[in-house]
Design a protein around this motif. Structure first.
Motif, PDB file in Angstrom:
ATOM      1  N   GLU A  65       0.833  -1.215   0.000  1.00 17.16           N
ATOM      2  CA  GLU A  65       0.000   0.000   0.000  1.00 17.16           C
ATOM      3  C   GLU A  65       0.862   1.259   0.000  1.00 17.16           C
ATOM      4  O   GLU A  65       0.569   2.234  -0.701  1.00 17.16           O
ATOM      5  CB  GLU A  65      -0.930  -0.003   1.214  1.00 17.16           C
ATOM      6  CG  GLU A  65      -2.089  -0.978   1.089  1.00 17.16           C
ATOM      7  CD  GLU A  65      -2.935  -1.045   2.351  1.00 17.16           C
ATOM      8  OE1 GLU A  65      -2.542  -0.408   3.363  1.00 17.16           O
ATOM      9  OE2 GLU A  65      -3.976  -1.731   2.331  1.00 17.16           O
ATOM     10  N   ASP A  66       1.953   1.230   0.774  1.00 18.97           N
ATOM     11  CA  ASP A  66       2.849   2.387   0.850  1.00 18.97           C
ATOM     12  C   ASP A  66       3.510   2.662  -0.506  1.00 18.97           C
ATOM     13  O   ASP A  66       3.611   3.811  -0.946  1.00 18.97           O
ATOM     14  CB  ASP A  66       3.927   2.159   1.910  1.00 18.97           C
ATOM     15  CG  ASP A  66       3.376   2.231   3.336  1.00 18.97           C
ATOM     16  OD1 ASP A  66       2.241   2.722   3.504  1.00 18.97           O
ATOM     17  OD2 ASP A  66       4.079   1.780   4.256  1.00 18.97           O
ATOM     18  N   ASN A  69       0.910   4.031  -2.935  1.00 17.63           N
ATOM     19  CA  ASN A  69       0.596   5.427  -2.659  1.00 17.63           C
ATOM     20  C   ASN A  69       1.680   6.367  -3.171  1.00 17.63           C
ATOM     21  O   ASN A  69       1.402   7.494  -3.587  1.00 17.63           O
ATOM     22  CB  ASN A  69       0.395   5.646  -1.159  1.00 17.63           C
ATOM     23  CG  ASN A  69      -0.895   5.011  -0.649  1.00 17.63           C
ATOM     24  OD1 ASN A  69      -1.823   4.776  -1.420  1.00 17.63           O
ATOM     25  ND2 ASN A  69      -0.948   4.719   0.637  1.00 17.63           N
TER      26      ASN A  69
END
Length: 239
Positions: A65-66, A69
């Motif tokens: 997810e990081d 993003n």
């Protein structure tokens, strides 16, 4: 053979072959996440160290997810993390079996399951799974390790079909190293090393760079029509 603008993830990337793979990909322009349980020593600013256990599904999800993003994509996944806990089957504990299966096989599943949706969304990507020559021909005292490395070859074939079934250019290949000079093999008795060399048609052990070069090829567009294959980098050991 440039990888400028590519985002790569390498498990087991802090040391040995994994570290050389990270350096090779970064040298060619990729932003590389070196995922491992310990910190590596890198000078290339394109390499980012991440403390990550391939058995930690929650941690993997957060990591992906990081990256999403920040960059919106992951182009290259190298499933390199692996361990050994060797013994004859009569002496192999359930703990030793489970530990090797969890890292070497389920770890590949965990990382790929988390990252491939992003590749499919972007309709491109290269997944490179690290197998071994023993996954092809077996080896005494390595029941658990051989099972994982054979399993990786099977996953590679299944995923090559599954991930491209709707026209996505997501490729999955495996590399099966032979006898490679690493810190692990450096301390082997000379007699054992000589036996390894004698079995290898090119009469020498491979270098970590040999594996990293194969990864670079499979990560690049030079291999854009290659998927589902297991490439032996073994000096001709398995013919």
């Amino acid at each position: 053979m440039r990888l400028d603008g590519k985002i790569a993830v390498v498990t087991g990337g802090a040391r040995g072959i994994g570290a050389v793979i990270c350096e090779k990909l970064a040298e060619k322009g990729a932003i590389v996440y070196s995922c491992d349980l310990g910190a590596g020593e890198f000078t290339n600013p394109n390499i980012k160290m991440v403390n990550l256990n391939v058995t930690d599904r929650e941690g993997i999800t957060k990591f992906v997810e990081d990256v999403k993003n920040q960059y919106g994509k992951i182009d290259i996944l190298v499933n390199n993390a692996g361990i050994t806990k060797d013994s004859l089957i009569q002496k192999m504990t359930e703990e030793a079996w489970d530990a090797v299966i969890d890292v070497n096989l389920k770890g590949v599943f965990n990382m790929t399951q988390a990252i491939v949706p992003l590749m499919l969304e972007n309709k491109s990507g290269s997944i490179i799974n690290m197998s071994s020559v023993v996954g092809v021909y077996g080896n005494i005292g390595q029941t658990n390790y051989v099972a994982t490395k054979s399993g990786v070859i099977g996953l590679t074939k299944a995923w090559a079909k599954e991930f491209a079934r709707k026209g996505e250019q997501v490729r999955t290949n495996a590399i099966a190293p032979g006898f490679i000079k690493t810190p692990m093999t450096k301390d082997l008795p000379e007699k054992v090393i000589n036996t390894m060399v004698e079995k290898t048609p090119l009469r020498k052990m491979g270098e970590p760079d040999d594996i990293a070069n194969a990864v670079l090829f499979l990560a690049s567009d030079l291999s854009k029509f290659i998927t589902g294959q297991t490439i032996g980098v073994d000096g001709g050991l398995v013919i």
